[in-house]
Design a protein around this motif. Structure first.
Motif, mmCIF file in Angstrom:
data_model
loop_
_atom_site.group_PDB
_atom_site.id
_atom_site.type_symbol
_atom_site.label_atom_id
_atom_site.label_comp_id
_atom_site.label_asym_id
_atom_site.label_seq_id
_atom_site.Cartn_x
_atom_site.Cartn_y
_atom_site.Cartn_z
ATOM 1 N N GLN A 1 28.466 3.814 1.918
ATOM 2 C CA GLN A 1 28.616 1.972 1.682
ATOM 3 C C GLN A 1 28.054 1.840 2.075
ATOM 4 O OE1 GLN A 1 32.807 2.909 2.798
ATOM 5 N NE2 GLN A 1 33.058 1.520 1.136
ATOM 6 N N VAL A 2 27.221 1.504 3.623
ATOM 7 C CA VAL A 2 27.119 0.736 4.448
ATOM 8 C C VAL A 2 25.108 0.643 4.355
ATOM 9 C CG1 VAL A 2 26.211 0.227 7.129
ATOM 10 C CG2 VAL A 2 28.313 0.965 6.617
ATOM 11 N N PHE A 3 24.742 1.995 4.304
ATOM 12 C CA PHE A 3 23.328 1.977 3.397
ATOM 13 C C PHE A 3 23.728 1.306 2.046
ATOM 14 C CE2 PHE A 3 21.555 4.371 -0.061
ATOM 15 C CZ PHE A 3 20.267 4.198 0.266
ATOM 16 N N LEU A 4 23.890 1.022 0.740
ATOM 17 C CA LEU A 4 23.818 0.559 -0.097
ATOM 18 C C LEU A 4 23.781 -1.415 0.257
ATOM 19 C CD1 LEU A 4 26.246 2.615 -2.579
ATOM 20 C CD2 LEU A 4 23.552 2.332 -2.454
ATOM 21 N N LYS A 5 24.909 -1.290 1.296
ATOM 22 C CA LYS A 5 24.926 -2.654 1.557
ATOM 23 C C LYS A 5 23.707 -3.205 2.393
ATOM 24 C CE LYS A 5 29.669 -3.490 1.583
ATOM 25 N NZ LYS A 5 29.626 -4.447 0.314
ATOM 26 N N LEU A 6 23.099 -2.523 2.944
ATOM 27 C CA LEU A 6 21.960 -2.711 3.936
ATOM 28 C C LEU A 6 20.445 -2.771 2.886
ATOM 29 C CD1 LEU A 6 22.072 -0.495 6.948
ATOM 30 C CD2 LEU A 6 21.985 -2.562 6.963
ATOM 31 N N ALA A 7 20.543 -2.055 1.890
ATOM 32 C CA ALA A 7 19.574 -1.652 0.654
ATOM 33 C C ALA A 7 19.212 -3.316 -0.390
ATOM 34 C CB ALA A 7 19.686 -0.174 -0.210
ATOM 35 N N LYS A 8 20.661 -3.439 -0.407
ATOM 36 C CA LYS A 8 20.805 -4.899 -1.156
ATOM 37 C C LYS A 8 20.447 -5.975 -0.478
ATOM 38 C CE LYS A 8 24.047 -3.222 -4.322
ATOM 39 N NZ LYS A 8 25.726 -2.927 -4.724
ATOM 40 N N GLY A 9 20.572 -5.829 1.409
ATOM 41 C CA GLY A 9 19.884 -6.779 2.048
ATOM 42 C C GLY A 9 20.927 -7.580 2.391
ATOM 43 N N GLU A 10 21.931 -7.098 2.328
ATOM 44 C CA GLU A 10 23.004 -7.947 3.429
ATOM 45 C C GLU A 10 23.089 -7.954 4.734
ATOM 46 O OE1 GLU A 10 27.117 -6.562 1.874
ATOM 47 O OE2 GLU A 10 26.295 -6.585 -0.387
ATOM 48 N N SER A 11 23.671 -8.810 5.304
ATOM 49 C CA SER A 11 22.934 -8.459 6.616
ATOM 50 C C SER A 11 24.526 -8.095 7.199
ATOM 51 C CB SER A 11 23.533 -9.588 7.459
ATOM 52 O OG SER A 11 24.643 -10.546 7.458
ATOM 53 N N ALA A 12 24.585 -7.370 8.795
ATOM 54 C CA ALA A 12 25.337 -6.981 9.452
ATOM 55 C C ALA A 12 26.319 -7.450 9.662
ATOM 56 C CB ALA A 12 24.960 -6.741 11.035
ATOM 57 N N GLY A 13 26.899 -8.453 9.910
ATOM 58 C CA GLY A 13 27.675 -9.844 9.361
ATOM 59 C C GLY A 13 28.289 -9.761 8.646
ATOM 60 N N ASP A 14 27.369 -9.879 7.721
ATOM 61 C CA ASP A 14 28.690 -9.723 5.970
ATOM 62 C C ASP A 14 29.208 -8.644 5.478
ATOM 63 O OD1 ASP A 14 28.056 -12.167 5.708
ATOM 64 O OD2 ASP A 14 26.109 -12.133 4.266
ATOM 65 N N ILE A 15 28.250 -7.354 5.833
ATOM 66 C CA ILE A 15 29.002 -6.152 5.680
ATOM 67 C C ILE A 15 30.543 -5.847 6.362
ATOM 68 C CG2 ILE A 15 28.513 -3.319 6.342
ATOM 69 C CD1 ILE A 15 25.349 -4.767 6.020
ATOM 70 N N ALA A 16 29.817 -6.173 8.123
ATOM 71 C CA ALA A 16 31.702 -6.018 8.455
ATOM 72 C C ALA A 16 32.169 -6.503 8.520
ATOM 73 C CB ALA A 16 30.613 -6.831 10.158
ATOM 74 N N LYS A 17 32.471 -7.795 7.515
ATOM 75 C CA LYS A 17 33.649 -8.674 7.490
ATOM 76 C C LYS A 17 34.182 -8.034 5.770
ATOM 77 C CE LYS A 17 34.787 -13.381 5.856
ATOM 78 N NZ LYS A 17 33.814 -14.406 5.464
ATOM 79 N N ASP A 18 33.085 -7.699 5.257
ATOM 80 C CA ASP A 18 33.970 -7.050 3.932
ATOM 81 C C ASP A 18 34.759 -5.239 3.544
ATOM 82 O OD1 ASP A 18 33.455 -7.329 1.214
ATOM 83 O OD2 ASP A 18 31.697 -5.754 0.501
ATOM 84 N N LEU A 19 33.766 -5.021 4.831
ATOM 85 C CA LEU A 19 34.365 -3.610 4.800
ATOM 86 C C LEU A 19 35.720 -3.676 5.939
ATOM 87 C CD1 LEU A 19 31.931 -1.473 4.912
ATOM 88 C CD2 LEU A 19 32.624 -1.511 3.100
ATOM 89 N N SER A 20 35.674 -4.690 6.795
ATOM 90 C CA SER A 20 36.927 -5.225 7.979
ATOM 91 C C SER A 20 36.129 -4.242 8.997
ATOM 92 C CB SER A 20 38.129 -4.562 7.556
ATOM 93 O OG SER A 20 38.515 -5.434 6.769
ATOM 94 N N LEU A 21 34.976 -4.565 9.421
ATOM 95 C CA LEU A 21 34.815 -3.327 10.808
ATOM 96 C C LEU A 21 33.643 -4.225 11.765
ATOM 97 C CD1 LEU A 21 33.027 -0.601 9.276
ATOM 98 C CD2 LEU A 21 34.701 -0.319 9.592
ATOM 99 N N SER A 22 33.755 -3.726 12.700
ATOM 100 C CA SER A 22 33.281 -5.122 14.162
ATOM 101 C C SER A 22 31.423 -4.761 13.633
ATOM 102 C CB SER A 22 33.831 -4.272 15.269
ATOM 103 O OG SER A 22 32.687 -3.732 15.651
ATOM 104 N N VAL A 23 30.266 -5.445 13.860
ATOM 105 C CA VAL A 23 29.228 -5.574 14.133
ATOM 106 C C VAL A 23 29.098 -4.634 14.639
ATOM 107 C CG1 VAL A 23 27.272 -7.107 14.505
ATOM 108 C CG2 VAL A 23 28.851 -8.089 13.021
ATOM 109 N N LYS A 24 28.925 -4.302 15.919
ATOM 110 C CA LYS A 24 28.850 -2.572 16.562
ATOM 111 C C LYS A 24 28.908 -1.161 15.413
ATOM 112 C CE LYS A 24 29.109 -0.607 20.714
ATOM 113 N NZ LYS A 24 29.998 -0.834 22.087
ATOM 114 N N THR A 25 30.207 -1.456 14.977
ATOM 115 C CA THR A 25 30.265 -0.238 14.133
ATOM 116 C C THR A 25 29.559 0.109 13.211
ATOM 117 O OG1 THR A 25 32.318 -0.254 14.615
ATOM 118 C CG2 THR A 25 31.975 0.678 12.774
#
Length: 210
Positions: free
Chosen positions: A155-179
């Protein structure tokens, strides 16, 4: 009567599927959703046997929603109906809990047959997916690099590949930025890549994103 939910971001696709499936004597469409988040809400409030779900949707995609739907409705069969060819996602998603994977180019009656199979509590493995699984079993290298990722890493791989930021990914997947950063480090190591642009190139080359 087999109760079916439909998840697709295109109203015309949902309408066509609903009309076709309701023409079958043993199938009834009981609900629809246009995003992964709506799909999660749908299975929470609607009793159904099979969820027919697209992958590519705005916001929370079908890939993002799969694990949460599995957690909230473990007895619901999840049949993925995607425009992406089987070799790109099928094996990964079946590993992650999908009950079957069909390409949107398939014959309409194959969708009906797949729904009936999944409703019995079985997985629907099309000839194309069966060939992919057999090919993977015969490999010594364990398959393509992205096939070695865990569900969350994928999941994280696909979002990073699409250019999403760590902050946006964290919010979307209910995770911390550190995770998210930990997942990024781990998946980079597994895939032997060193930058986000490498991830994007890999994903485009393997047709995992458009």
């Amino acid at each position: 009567m087999i109760k079916v939910g439909i998840v697709d971001d295109h109203a015309i696709v949902r309408s066509g599927l609903r009309q076709f499936l309701n023409e079958q004597v043993d199938l009834r469409v009981v609900g629809e959703a246009s995003t992964g988040r709506e799909a999660i809400d749908l299975v929470r409030v609607t009793e159904m046997d099979v969820l027919l779900m697209d992958l590519s949707m705005p916001g929370q995609s079908g890939i993002d929603a799969l694990a949460m739907i599995r957690a909230k409705a473990p007895d619901v069969g999840i049949l993925v109906l995607s425009g992406y060819p089987e070799e790109q996602y099928a094996v990964n998603l079946i590993r992650q809990g999908a009950s079957g994977y069909l390409n949107k180019g398939c014959e309409p009656m194959e969708i009906v047959n797949a729904i009936r199979t999944v409703a019995l509590g079985r997985r629907y493995i099309s000839p194309a997916v069966a060939e992919l699984l057999a090919r993977q079993l015969n490999r010594n290298d364990g398959g393509a690099p992205h096939e070695q990722l865990s569900e969350r890493e994928f999941q994280v791989f696909l979002k990073l590949a699409k250019g999403e930021s760590a902050g946006d990914i964290a919010k979307d997947l209910s995770l911390s930025v550190k995770t998210v950063s930990t997942y990024r480090t781990r998946l980079m190591e597994k895939m032997n890549l060193s930058s986000n642009s490498d991830l994007t190139y890999y994903a485009l080359k393997n047709k995992l994103i458009d």
